[in-house]
Enzyme design. Structure first.
Site, PDB file in Angstrom:
ATOM      1  NE  ARG A 203      -4.026   2.017   0.999  1.00  0.00           N
ATOM      2  CZ  ARG A 203      -4.104   3.344   1.105  1.00  0.00           C
ATOM      3  NH1 ARG A 203      -3.085   4.098   0.776  1.00  0.00           N
ATOM      4  NH2 ARG A 203      -5.201   3.918   1.548  1.00  0.00           N
TER       5      ARG A 203
ATOM      6  CD  GLU B 163     -11.969   2.699  -1.836  1.00  0.00           C
ATOM      7  OE1 GLU B 163     -12.408   1.640  -2.335  1.00  0.00           O
ATOM      8  OE2 GLU B 163     -11.004   2.726  -1.062  1.00  0.00           O
TER       9      GLU B 163
ATOM     10  NE  ARG C 283      -3.483  -3.074   2.156  1.00  0.00           N
ATOM     11  CZ  ARG C 283      -4.406  -2.179   1.769  1.00  0.00           C
ATOM     12  NH1 ARG C 283      -4.772  -2.128   0.507  1.00  0.00           N
ATOM     13  NH2 ARG C 283      -4.957  -1.352   2.635  1.00  0.00           N
TER      14      ARG C 283
END
Length: 324
Positions: free
Chosen positions: A208, A216, A250
């Site tokens: 990330r 989004e 992540r």
């Protein structure tokens, strides 16, 4: 015809209805209740959470035994998943079968998973009662606590997938803040998330991008944001300076291609917001300056004065997962 449409749903990453079947080969077992399914003709693996059971968390007693049993039952084998639902992480919740063997049930029978409250599976409830009475597996410990209670106290310990053989649990050394990972970008999920294969490894690692938040899926400029990140990184050698990890396992990182600071380029183009949750405003003047410049020039998402940041969008609409 029904099967044809089921495959279309799976292929395009759309929601899968209760009762739909997914078939493929188990590519990887994450723990005693989670695995990855490889569907024929599709490059990306699908995340499956076994419906109705809850296996011991990593570091709990019998966690390795639980995972080892699920590996023995499924890994490298053709499996069938009877989809019951999806969870908040975008995983399919399913009843998993290898031939006529109901895998979820076998784990509970062996005392290597709890019945998950609310699943309404009478067979699994009965199997737990029998294993408990016989003191099998985790029930040999009178003080055993279920994973839900363990997570409340200790949080979730994520498995970081690495190359492994079918019989040996993977080594997962912790990655410290400031450590640098190098490798090739294999896939771009959206404007702030990618997967890359570290040098010397065969398995992908999820990253990330630190300090930014891209639109989004369903928001304006989400497609443009993803395309820019693809242009900057896909199939290129990248360097990731690890800053943190998130609750999804992540790595949060500063991503570079040569001397190009990719996170900053996303902000300069007006295709991401500065995200202060992971970033440190005292150290990230470069990121804030890039956003200020894009905003002043009305670039990308800043061309819409009513644009809302992804965090607000998620609060209103939920997260729409991009499946590879």
């Amino acid at each position: 015809m029904k099967r044809f449409f089921s495959w279309l749903l799976i292929w395009f990453g759309l929601s899968t209805a209760h009762g739909e079947l997914m078939e493929g080969k188990c590519a990887y077992v994450q723990d005693g209740d989670s695995l990855k399914l490889q569907i024929p003709g599709r490059a990306e693996e699908v995340s499956i959470r076994l419906h109705g059971i809850d296996a011991p968390e990593k570091n709990q007693a019998f966690s390795e035994e639980s995972r080892a049993m699920l590996r023995r039952l499924t890994q490298g084998k053709n499996i069938r998943v009877d989809v019951q639902d999806t969870d908040r992480y975008g995983r399919y919740l399913g009843k998993v079968y290898v031939g006529t063997t109901y895998v979820n049930l076998e784990l509970v029978k062996a005392g290597l998973a709890w019945h998950y409250d609310g699943s309404r599976d009478a067979d699994i409830e009965q199997a737990e009662a029998a294993a408990r009475k016989a003191l099998k597996g985790l029930w040999s410990d009178a003080s055993a606590i279920n994973p839900r209670e363990y997570r409340k106290k200790h949080g979730t310990v994520h498995d970081n997938r690495t190359a492994e053989t079918p019989t040996t649990p993977p080594e997962t050394p912790s990655i410290s803040v400031g450590e640098v990972l190098t490798g090739k970008c294999a896939y771009v999920q959206d404007g702030d998330s990618l997967k890359f294969i570290p040098d010397g490894e065969t398995e992908e690692v999820r990253v990330r991008l630190y300090g930014i938040d891209a639109p989004e899926k369903g928001q304006e400029f989400s497609g443009q944001s993803r395309e820019l990140l693809r242009k900057l990184t896909l199939k290129k050698n990248i360097r990731v300076e690890v800053q943190d990890t998130d609750r999804y396992g992540r790595y949060i990182g500063k991503v570079y291609v040569g001397s190009t600071y990719v996170n900053q380029e996303m902000l300069r183009a007006g295709l991401a917001w500065y995200y202060g949750h992971h970033a440190d405003s005292r150290k990230d003047a470069d990121l804030q300056k890039a956003q200020k410049s894009a905003r002043k020039a009305a670039k990308g998402l800043w061309s819409n004065p009513d644009a809302v940041n992804p965090r607000q969008f998620r609060e209103k609409n939920g997260t729409i997962h991009q499946r590879k």
